[in-house]
Write an enzyme that holds these catalytic residues in place. Structure first.
Site, short mmCIF file in Angstrom:
data_model
loop_
_atom_site.label_atom_id
_atom_site.label_comp_id
_atom_site.label_asym_id
_atom_site.label_seq_id
_atom_site.Cartn_x
_atom_site.Cartn_y
_atom_site.Cartn_z
N HIS A 124 0.90 -1.08 -0.13
CA HIS A 124 0.04 -0.02 -0.07
C HIS A 124 0.77 1.33 0.18
O HIS A 124 1.98 1.10 0.33
CB HIS A 124 -1.17 -0.09 1.31
CG HIS A 124 -0.27 -0.02 2.41
ND1 HIS A 124 0.36 -1.19 3.27
CD2 HIS A 124 -0.20 0.83 3.45
CE1 HIS A 124 0.76 -0.90 4.16
NE2 HIS A 124 0.38 0.48 4.59
N VAL A 125 0.28 2.34 -0.36
CA VAL A 125 1.01 3.60 -0.54
C VAL A 125 0.11 4.63 0.31
O VAL A 125 -0.82 4.63 0.08
CB VAL A 125 1.32 4.04 -2.01
CG1 VAL A 125 1.68 5.62 -2.24
CG2 VAL A 125 1.84 3.20 -2.92
#
Length: 172
Positions: A124-125
């Protein structure tokens, strides 16, 4: 938007994790990618990723771009998956600039190598708008829970989500 201490935030995350349906195998990121919990504010999606407001935010407007498929390493992503996550992160920065006008926006791919209460081994970012001009705007200060996290009050996340969606860049 009130700030809660690290201990309280960890307790809330642990309580949410305990309520995860078994189908998510304990991964809160898999749950977020599929709309759990129900009050998750989704901003945008693509076939391979989703952008949601972080419920335990480093700053107001903190967004998580989560790969829908459970993958723990960037190297394990296909180029198309990686590109879709990055495009959603870029679109998120554009919407945040239009709505919140931050001084800068941090974008960081994170996730612990092993599951921890506040970090998950799922790609995830984080997209985090920054306003401060002091030591609180340094990455080590932004990407920690040591000073607590922000949580949205009733209706606040929904209103911000509506504003961000209305300002979202048009898809090409």
């Amino acid at each position: 938007m009130p700030r809660i201490g690290k201990a309280e935030a960890l307790a809330r995350v642990e309580a949410e994790r305990a309520r995860l349906p078994a189908s998510y195998e304990g991964c809160a990121m898999c749950a977020l990618a599929r709309g759990f919990p129900a009050d998750t504010v989704q901003l945008a999606e693509s076939p391979r990723a989703v952008a949601v407001l972080d419920r335990f935010a480093a700053r107001r407007g903190h967004v998580l771009v989560v790969l829908r498929r459970h993958v723990e390493s960037i190297a394990a992503l296909s180029w198309d998956e990686y590109a879709e996550v990055q495009k959603l992160a870029w679109e998120t920065t554009r919407a945040l600039e239009r709505v919140l006008s931050p001084r800068r926006t941090f974008v960081a791919a994170l996730g612990a190598a092993t599951a921890r209460v506040n970090s998950f081994p799922h790609h995830h970012v984080h997209v985090i708008p920054i306003d401060a001009e002091d030591t609180q705007d340094r990455p080590a200060q932004v990407l920690t829970w040591e000073f607590g996290v922000y949580v949205y009050e009733e209706g606040e996340a929904k209103a911000l989500g509506e504003a961000l969606r209305a300002s979202w860049p048009a898809r090409e």
